[in-house]
Design a protein around this motif. Structure first.
Motif, PDB file in Angstrom:
ATOM      1  N   ILE A 144       0.845  -1.193   0.000  1.00 45.38           N
ATOM      2  CA  ILE A 144       0.000   0.000   0.000  1.00 45.38           C
ATOM      3  C   ILE A 144       0.877   1.238   0.000  1.00 45.38           C
ATOM      4  O   ILE A 144       1.724   1.424   0.882  1.00 45.38           O
ATOM      5  N   VAL A 145       0.676   2.086  -0.984  1.00 42.79           N
ATOM      6  CA  VAL A 145       1.431   3.330  -1.129  1.00 42.79           C
ATOM      7  C   VAL A 145       0.734   4.402  -0.309  1.00 42.79           C
ATOM      8  O   VAL A 145      -0.486   4.582  -0.414  1.00 42.79           O
ATOM      9  N   ASP A 146       1.494   5.137   0.495  1.00 41.09           N
ATOM     10  CA  ASP A 146       0.901   6.200   1.307  1.00 41.09           C
ATOM     11  C   ASP A 146       0.599   7.406   0.413  1.00 41.09           C
ATOM     12  O   ASP A 146      -0.036   7.258  -0.625  1.00 41.09           O
ATOM     13  N   GLY A 147       1.054   8.583   0.759  1.00 36.36           N
ATOM     14  CA  GLY A 147       0.706   9.790   0.033  1.00 36.36           C
ATOM     15  C   GLY A 147       1.778  10.272  -0.926  1.00 36.36           C
ATOM     16  O   GLY A 147       2.393   9.493  -1.655  1.00 36.36           O
ATOM     17  N   TYR A 148       2.040  11.563  -0.897  1.00 38.30           N
ATOM     18  CA  TYR A 148       2.893  12.221  -1.888  1.00 38.30           C
ATOM     19  C   TYR A 148       4.298  11.630  -1.957  1.00 38.30           C
ATOM     20  O   TYR A 148       4.777  11.255  -3.033  1.00 38.30           O
ATOM     21  N   ILE A 149       4.952  11.507  -0.821  1.00 36.60           N
ATOM     22  CA  ILE A 149       6.344  11.060  -0.812  1.00 36.60           C
ATOM     23  C   ILE A 149       6.429   9.580  -1.192  1.00 36.60           C
ATOM     24  O   ILE A 149       7.303   9.166  -1.960  1.00 36.60           O
ATOM     25  N   SER A 150       5.491   8.774  -0.692  1.00 31.69           N
ATOM     26  CA  SER A 150       5.447   7.369  -1.077  1.00 31.69           C
ATOM     27  C   SER A 150       5.170   7.209  -2.572  1.00 31.69           C
ATOM     28  O   SER A 150       5.653   6.265  -3.197  1.00 31.69           O
ATOM     29  N   THR A 151       4.398   8.124  -3.133  1.00 33.44           N
ATOM     30  CA  THR A 151       4.117   8.046  -4.567  1.00 33.44           C
ATOM     31  C   THR A 151       5.378   8.293  -5.381  1.00 33.44           C
ATOM     32  O   THR A 151       5.567   7.694  -6.448  1.00 33.44           O
ATOM     33  N   MET A 152       6.277   9.150  -4.876  1.00 28.89           N
ATOM     34  CA  MET A 152       7.568   9.326  -5.556  1.00 28.89           C
ATOM     35  C   MET A 152       8.355   8.019  -5.540  1.00 28.89           C
ATOM     36  O   MET A 152       8.972   7.641  -6.540  1.00 28.89           O
ATOM     37  N   ALA A 153       8.310   7.328  -4.410  1.00 32.85           N
ATOM     38  CA  ALA A 153       8.981   6.032  -4.315  1.00 32.85           C
ATOM     39  C   ALA A 153       8.374   5.050  -5.310  1.00 32.85           C
ATOM     40  O   ALA A 153       9.085   4.262  -5.955  1.00 32.85           O
ATOM     41  N   ALA A 154       7.045   5.092  -5.445  1.00 30.06           N
ATOM     42  CA  ALA A 154       6.372   4.208  -6.393  1.00 30.06           C
ATOM     43  C   ALA A 154       6.776   4.534  -7.828  1.00 30.06           C
ATOM     44  O   ALA A 154       6.972   3.625  -8.649  1.00 30.06           O
ATOM     45  N   LEU A 155       6.921   5.809  -8.139  1.00 31.96           N
ATOM     46  CA  LEU A 155       7.371   6.198  -9.480  1.00 31.96           C
ATOM     47  C   LEU A 155       8.764   5.645  -9.768  1.00 31.96           C
ATOM     48  O   LEU A 155       9.035   5.155 -10.870  1.00 31.96           O
ATOM     49  N   ILE A 156       9.638   5.720  -8.774  1.00 28.93           N
ATOM     50  CA  ILE A 156      10.991   5.182  -8.946  1.00 28.93           C
ATOM     51  C   ILE A 156      10.934   3.663  -9.112  1.00 28.93           C
ATOM     52  O   ILE A 156      11.554   3.091 -10.020  1.00 28.93           O
ATOM     53  N   ALA A 157      10.197   2.984  -8.233  1.00 33.33           N
ATOM     54  CA  ALA A 157      10.118   1.522  -8.286  1.00 33.33           C
ATOM     55  C   ALA A 157       9.544   1.045  -9.616  1.00 33.33           C
ATOM     56  O   ALA A 157      10.054   0.088 -10.215  1.00 33.33           O
ATOM     57  N   CYS A 158       8.502   1.712 -10.087  1.00 29.82           N
ATOM     58  CA  CYS A 158       7.867   1.293 -11.340  1.00 29.82           C
ATOM     59  C   CYS A 158       8.706   1.665 -12.553  1.00 29.82           C
ATOM     60  O   CYS A 158       8.588   1.016 -13.611  1.00 29.82           O
ATOM     61  N   ALA A 159       9.546   2.669 -12.421  1.00 33.51           N
ATOM     62  CA  ALA A 159      10.480   2.986 -13.506  1.00 33.51           C
ATOM     63  C   ALA A 159      11.584   1.932 -13.578  1.00 33.51           C
ATOM     64  O   ALA A 159      12.062   1.592 -14.666  1.00 33.51           O
ATOM     65  N   ILE A 160      11.969   1.391 -12.426  1.00 30.77           N
ATOM     66  CA  ILE A 160      12.966   0.320 -12.393  1.00 30.77           C
ATOM     67  C   ILE A 160      12.377  -0.964 -12.971  1.00 30.77           C
ATOM     68  O   ILE A 160      13.015  -1.645 -13.778  1.00 30.77           O
ATOM     69  N   GLU A 161      11.144  -1.310 -12.572  1.00 28.47           N
ATOM     70  CA  GLU A 161      10.449  -2.487 -13.102  1.00 28.47           C
ATOM     71  C   GLU A 161       8.949  -2.194 -13.168  1.00 28.47           C
ATOM     72  O   GLU A 161       8.272  -2.186 -12.133  1.00 28.47           O
ATOM     73  N   PRO A 162       8.423  -1.937 -14.370  1.00 30.81           N
ATOM     74  CA  PRO A 162       7.015  -1.540 -14.512  1.00 30.81           C
ATOM     75  C   PRO A 162       6.006  -2.522 -13.927  1.00 30.81           C
ATOM     76  O   PRO A 162       4.933  -2.098 -13.480  1.00 30.81           O
ATOM     77  N   LYS A 163       6.317  -3.816 -13.899  1.00 34.63           N
ATOM     78  CA  LYS A 163       5.352  -4.792 -13.361  1.00 34.63           C
ATOM     79  C   LYS A 163       5.111  -4.595 -11.868  1.00 34.63           C
ATOM     80  O   LYS A 163       4.141  -5.144 -11.325  1.00 34.63           O
TER      81      LYS A 163
END
Length: 350
Positions: free
Chosen positions: A262-281
């Motif tokens: 579960i992704v939290d808010g703004y800062i966690s969403t940046m982490a999600a952008l990085i993670a999904c850029a590393i591996e989109p799946k």
């Protein structure tokens, strides 16, 4: 780098067969098709992640990554950095925002020092995974080296996998770090190719002049470091944060181990952008919890391509929004399990 590489290679797509079976059942539950909205999609996603029609996600944790940010030297935060230390001690005590909400959801808090600027008393309540004593001031050079960014990502993977081995069935991401909306906005500016002033917000209640300064600081840091948007780790290293890297690693670790995150808010969403850029799946394994009140949050969610569950006018961080979604996911799974289908109810025509 080897752990990161191995983890990424293990990330697979969702179980399409179980998802189809689950979708067929959800569509035939005794209700108008689609009438339970996002709950229906969540039930199908959880089945796809776990490979189970009725998964039991009863061992919940929020992993909170704590770190300091050298860019605070530029006057981008309203609170002193010592607050990071104080709150890192308070979070495992359950007396901060996320603690109060986690108690209601029956979730545990896992507090990780990934980059607090001081040595802490760790004991059994705080995990010592310090990569360095806060990032460097990104207006003077990169926030961290490429190797440090990789190490922080791998730290997140290690913590996630350790918790999963202990029996965690679902994990949420949280952070604690004074000044961390500044590197978050810098990441969004680079990845979204957006001018900083369009997405720079008040963080922890900055006044207008401080917000203007914050946007200028972000612009200077990007101009100096020239992060390569095609290389998410380069972006993370040059204008990111250790807490953001740790959360991105947590997401990758969850995805590799078929565990919902579960992704939290703004800062966690940046982490999600990085993670999904590393591996989109990785995106398949994420649920975004809430629309943060932070200025760039809507843009960040749109760039990620996931719509948050809630709009609560929240912007605390810590994982406080993520923890609210645990009960929603429980409700989605129980909807599928407890409701009968039209056929089970003896109704032949839907």
């Amino acid at each position: 780098m080897e752990l990161l590489k191995r983890t990424v290679e293990r990330i697979e797509g969702l179980n399409e067969d179980v998802m189809k079976e689950c979708r067929d059942r959800v569509d035939n539950l005794i209700k108008p098709q689609g009438s339970l909205g996002k709950l229906e999609d969540l039930a199908v996603q959880m089945s796809g992640i776990t490979g189970e029609m009725f998964p039991v996600l009863d061992n919940k944790a929020i992993i909170v990554m704590a770190a300091d940010h050298g860019v605070c030297d530029e006057g981008v935060a309203s609170a002193p950095q010592v607050v990071t230390v104080v709150q890192t001690y308070n979070i495992p005590k359950g007396i901060t925002g996320v603690g109060a909400l986690a108690a209601v959801a029956g979730a545990d808090l896992v507090t990780v020092d990934i980059g607090v600027q001081e040595d802490l008393e760790y004991g059994d309540t705080i995990i010592n995974k310090k990569v360095k004593y806060g990032t460097d001031n990104m207006t003077k050079g990169p926030a961290m080296t490429y190797e440090e960014a990789v190490k922080a990502l791998e730290t997140g993977i290690e913590v996630a996998e350790s918790e999963i081995k202990k029996g965690r069935k679902i994990i949420g991401t949280g952070e604690m770090g004074i000044g961390n909306t500044t590197p978050s906005t810098a990441i969004l500016s680079v990845l979204g190719e957006i001018a900083p002033e369009e997405i720079t917000g008040i963080g922890a209640n900055l006044d207008a002049s401080m917000v203007e300064n914050k946007a200028n600081v972000i612009r200077r840091a990007i101009a100096l470091n020239c992060p390569d948007k095609k290389d998410p780790i380069d972006v993370l290293a040059k204008v990111g944060g250790l807490d953001i890297a740790g959360m991105a690693g947590t997401m990758l670790g969850c995805a590799a181990n078929k565990t919902p995150c579960i992704v939290d808010g703004y800062i966690s969403t940046m982490a999600a952008l990085i993670a999904c850029a590393i591996e989109p799946k990785t995106k398949n394994y994420l649920v975004t919890s809430h629309f943060s009140k932070e200025k760039g949050a809507k843009t960040a969610s749109e760039l990620l391509g996931l719509t948050p569950m809630l709009d609560m006018n929240m912007r605390l961080g810590e994982g406080s929004g993520a923890v609210l979604v645990f009960n929603i996911i429980d409700a989605a799974i129980n909807m599928n399990k407890a409701m009968i289908t039209f056929q089970e109810g003896g109704i032949g025509v839907v």
